[in-house]
Design a protein around this motif. Structure first.
Motif, PDB file in Angstrom:
ATOM      1  N   SER A 187      33.566 -18.961  -2.990  1.00  0.00           N
ATOM      2  CA  SER A 187      33.993 -18.988  -4.358  1.00  0.00           C
ATOM      3  C   SER A 187      35.470 -18.847  -4.667  1.00  0.00           C
ATOM      4  CB  SER A 187      33.359 -17.587  -5.088  1.00  0.00           C
ATOM      5  OG  SER A 187      31.756 -17.773  -5.003  1.00  0.00           O
ATOM      6  N   GLN A 188      36.364 -18.044  -3.610  1.00  0.00           N
ATOM      7  CA  GLN A 188      37.512 -18.024  -3.923  1.00  0.00           C
ATOM      8  C   GLN A 188      38.302 -19.393  -3.896  1.00  0.00           C
ATOM      9  OE1 GLN A 188      39.874 -15.369  -4.505  1.00  0.00           O
ATOM     10  NE2 GLN A 188      38.122 -13.695  -3.954  1.00  0.00           N
ATOM     11  N   MET A 189      37.939 -20.035  -2.722  1.00  0.00           N
ATOM     12  CA  MET A 189      38.370 -21.736  -2.554  1.00  0.00           C
ATOM     13  C   MET A 189      37.843 -22.585  -3.905  1.00  0.00           C
ATOM     14  SD  MET A 189      37.246 -22.085   1.609  1.00  0.00           S
ATOM     15  CE  MET A 189      36.438 -23.455   1.388  1.00  0.00           C
ATOM     16  N   MET A 190      36.676 -22.266  -4.401  1.00  0.00           N
ATOM     17  CA  MET A 190      36.449 -22.974  -5.600  1.00  0.00           C
ATOM     18  C   MET A 190      37.211 -22.900  -6.755  1.00  0.00           C
ATOM     19  SD  MET A 190      33.944 -25.185  -4.629  1.00  0.00           S
ATOM     20  CE  MET A 190      33.409 -25.811  -6.155  1.00  0.00           C
ATOM     21  N   LEU A 191      37.485 -21.500  -6.984  1.00  0.00           N
ATOM     22  CA  LEU A 191      38.188 -21.024  -8.048  1.00  0.00           C
ATOM     23  C   LEU A 191      39.586 -21.694  -7.886  1.00  0.00           C
ATOM     24  CD1 LEU A 191      38.832 -19.164 -10.380  1.00  0.00           C
ATOM     25  CD2 LEU A 191      39.540 -17.468  -8.722  1.00  0.00           C
ATOM     26  N   ARG A 235      43.615 -25.714  -9.484  1.00  0.00           N
ATOM     27  CA  ARG A 235      44.440 -26.950  -9.496  1.00  0.00           C
ATOM     28  C   ARG A 235      44.043 -28.203 -10.267  1.00  0.00           C
ATOM     29  NH1 ARG A 235      44.477 -31.481  -6.261  1.00  0.00           N
ATOM     30  NH2 ARG A 235      42.529 -31.359  -5.546  1.00  0.00           N
ATOM     31  N   ARG A 236      42.676 -28.407 -10.637  1.00  0.00           N
ATOM     32  CA  ARG A 236      42.099 -29.692 -11.249  1.00  0.00           C
ATOM     33  C   ARG A 236      42.137 -29.391 -12.745  1.00  0.00           C
ATOM     34  NH1 ARG A 236      37.627 -32.898  -7.879  1.00  0.00           N
ATOM     35  NH2 ARG A 236      38.656 -32.425  -5.904  1.00  0.00           N
TER      36      ARG A 236
END
Length: 191
Positions: free
Chosen positions: A11-15, A20-21
């Protein structure tokens, strides 16, 4: 929209990638202390002074990076705000699949009544869910204690970090003869 459930590494990576996007992020938070509290003793000063504040800081830091947070109750809203949540938060109750309750046969009902020894002369008031602080089972018990009706029993199906406290409260309120704690009940038996 990116929808996240917990502050786990994925979830941290997805956030981070959503940020970024420039994709809006909604976090749904259902856990609070309910997940980690059973593993930490409230009697241990290390828990209350060190571990709990660190865990809360980690959770709130993650949630404050979202555009919005959803929780299952107004009590959860208050709990998160008391711990420092700054982003908009909305209570959205969990849904119930009513159809699964309409398929139950009278034979299944009788088998459950027999298994859990429900008194056939009494009406049962049923609570199904975690017995944790934010569920406010204490309010239910206090309200039940004020009831003058003797022909009813309160059935609590579920377990949680506050279960022992709620058992003590029911004893303090003098209603143990009218309250039954079933502990965790398999989901298949709930209907």
């Amino acid at each position: 929209i990116v929808h996240l459930q917990d502050p786990a590494p994925l979830s941290q990576m997805m956030l981070k990638e959503a940020r970024r996007r420039k994709i809006p992020v909604v976090c749904t938070h259902h856990t609070g202390p309910a997940i980690w509290a059973p593993y930490l003793s409230e009697k241990d000063p290390g828990t209350t002074k060190i571990a709990a504040p660190i865990i809360w800081s980690w959770i709130i830091s993650f949630l404050n990076q979202a555009d919005m947070v959803t929780v299952p109750s107004r009590a959860s809203v208050r709990m998160l705000m008391q711990h420092g949540l700054k982003v908009p938060v909305r209570p959205i109750s969990c849904g119930v699949q009513v159809a699964q309750f309409q398929k139950v046969t009278s034979e299944e009902i009788q088998a459950i009544r027999k298994q859990y020894q429900f008194d056939p002369r009494k009406r049962q008031f049923l609570y199904v869910g975690r017995i944790d602080e934010e569920k406010r089972v204490d309010v239910l018990l206090k309200g039940f204690a004020d009831s003058t009706c003797e022909n009813i029993e309160l059935i609590l199906a579920g377990g949680g970090a506050a279960e022992d406290d709620m058992k003590r409260l029911s004893a303090d309120l003098g209603i143990t003869h009218k309250v039954r704690f079933l502990g965790n009940v398999p989901r298949t038996k709930i209907p």
